[in-house]
Design a protein around this motif. Structure first.
Motif, mmCIF file in Angstrom:
data_model
loop_
_atom_site.group_PDB
_atom_site.id
_atom_site.type_symbol
_atom_site.label_atom_id
_atom_site.label_comp_id
_atom_site.label_asym_id
_atom_site.label_seq_id
_atom_site.Cartn_x
_atom_site.Cartn_y
_atom_site.Cartn_z
ATOM 1 N N SER A 17 0.829 -1.201 0.000
ATOM 2 C CA SER A 17 0.000 0.000 0.000
ATOM 3 C C SER A 17 0.869 1.259 0.000
ATOM 4 O O SER A 17 0.586 2.228 -0.723
ATOM 5 N N ASP A 65 2.075 2.288 -3.301
ATOM 6 C CA ASP A 65 0.995 2.573 -4.260
ATOM 7 C C ASP A 65 0.679 1.396 -5.167
ATOM 8 O O ASP A 65 0.181 1.574 -6.288
ATOM 9 N N PRO A 110 -1.883 -1.396 -5.951
ATOM 10 C CA PRO A 110 -3.298 -1.525 -5.595
ATOM 11 C C PRO A 110 -3.571 -2.805 -4.800
ATOM 12 O O PRO A 110 -3.208 -3.902 -5.230
ATOM 13 N N THR A 127 1.272 -4.778 -12.747
ATOM 14 C CA THR A 127 0.900 -4.713 -11.330
ATOM 15 C C THR A 127 1.660 -5.764 -10.532
ATOM 16 O O THR A 127 2.157 -5.495 -9.428
ATOM 17 N N ARG A 170 -9.388 -4.033 -14.259
ATOM 18 C CA ARG A 170 -8.314 -3.602 -13.377
ATOM 19 C C ARG A 170 -7.999 -4.744 -12.427
ATOM 20 O O ARG A 170 -8.695 -5.766 -12.426
ATOM 21 N N LEU A 176 -6.097 -5.945 -8.438
ATOM 22 C CA LEU A 176 -5.489 -5.689 -7.149
ATOM 23 C C LEU A 176 -4.535 -6.833 -6.830
ATOM 24 O O LEU A 176 -4.615 -7.920 -7.412
#
Length: 372
Positions: A130, A133, A135, A294, A320, A322
């Protein structure tokens, strides 16, 4: 200089044998094996080498004698390999052993003990990601002491669907997908089997709707530490929930497995199945490169770890993603070769790591420095 490797692992386990096969295929000598059992008993004997010992760290899991040595003292006469509790003791024993090995003269570790310690603490890993940055799902911070405390904190945060995870668990052991309904109703989906107050792992995912049973599970897990995060609706493939295990080697996403399941946990040993990579790429479309990026961003938070396995959670619609977790030992993916056009095309996860190591050895010894 011939590259000679030693593997810290459980002799005969497929992690060790698959890595040895990859070493032979790469033209390297058969790696020596340093048993986890010997290390934890204080009997570790490292091979003698003039240039030092290059030590690959493998998971200590799936070896009952190792597990009992780590968790048995805290579980007492109720110990069984299937028991879920005792993960804090397991974590303390493993991290202490790695730090002690790293401090021995001449030992150079492939994988940093301090980074492994962070990856095996879901709370610390989530906070690190976190802060960078990357996700991640929304999560509760701080300690959760038990069921009543959990309910209070979730009510304050306005969170009604969450995953409750043992902070130091792996392979979905003890993980609970928890939903709160109207009039105080709850539904918990988990592989935990509750037996006279003791928790056991089961290969059958079950559901608990009695508050007293859900409370008993949470109260039994809380002393070892809990990580609680928002349950994010995931993408689907063929009507099943889907996520990705992305292996990142030397900073590049090299291997991807699509995992699908009819229940919230997609782990293959819990009824999950490998999905179609082609369908996933097609569904994600222009978002696919960002999903791999990511995973690489998550791996970059652990710069002294030559390999990590990143659990990427594509959201509904595959637009998207996480990061759910980062796994220090997330490379056990038999019969999977690298992404087409990538640096590991045609190689399995172990072959990819050895190729990266061989490329780095002559000119860049960043991953070969003694761990500190």
């Amino acid at each position: 200089m011939t590259l000679r490797l030693t593997v810290l692992g459980n002799p005969g386990h497929r992690r060790v044998t698959l890595f040895a096969a990859a070493a032979r295929a790469a033209g390297l000598p058969e790696p020596a094996v340093l048993p986890w059992l010997d290390v934890l008993r204080g009997h570790a004997r490292l091979p003698e080498a003039a240039e030092g010992v290059l030590l690959r760290v493998e998971s200590p899991g799936e070896e009952p004698r190792v597990d009992e040595l780590l968790r048995g003292p805290v579980l007492g006469r109720g110990y069984a390999p299937t028991r879920v509790e005792g993960t804090a003791a397991w974590y303390a024993g493993v991290t202490a052993a790695l730090r002690a090995l790293a401090a021995r003269p001449g030992v150079r570790m492939l994988g940093d003990p301090e980074e492994i310690a962070v990856m095996f603490d879901k709370r610390r890993a989530h906070a690190l990601l976190s802060a960078a940055d990357v996700p991640v799902p929304r999560a509760l911070s701080g300690e959760v002491t038990g069921w009543e405390h959990l309910r209070e904190r979730l009510a304050e945060a306005g969170m009604r669907r969450v995953f409750v995870k043992p902070a130091h668990g792996s392979s979905a052991s003890g993980v609970m997908a928890l939903e709160f309904g109207p009039q105080g109703r709850v539904l918990a989906t988990t592989s935990v089997e509750l037996d006279d107050g003791r928790l056991h792992n089961s290969l059958r995912v079950r559901r608990y709707s009695e508050v007293r049973e859900v409370a008993a599970i949470v109260d039994a897990l809380a002393p070892d530490g809990l990580h609680v995060e928002q349950w994010v609706p995931k993408a689907a493939q063929s009507g099943r929930s889907a996520d990705l295990r992305v292996v990142v080697v030397a900073g590049r996403a090299t291997h991807v497995v699509v995992r699908t399941a009819a229940q919230p946990m997609t782990n293959l040993h819990l009824g999950g199945a490998r999905g179609s990579l082609d369908l996933a790429r097609e569904a994600a479309g222009a978002s696919w490169p960002a999903m791999l990026e990511t995973a690489e961003r998550a791996a970059a938070c652990f710069p002294r770890s030559p390999m990590v396995g990143v659990d990427v959670l594509p959201t509904a619609g595959w637009r998207r993603a996480l990061v759910g977790e980062v796994n220090a030992f997330g490379d056990l993916l038999p019969n999977l070769t690298g992404l087409p056009g990538g640096p590991a095309e045609g190689l399995d996860t172990y072959g990819a790591q050895l190729a990266a190591l061989l490329r780095s050895t002559p000119t860049n010894d960043r991953n070969l420095e003694p761990a500190r």
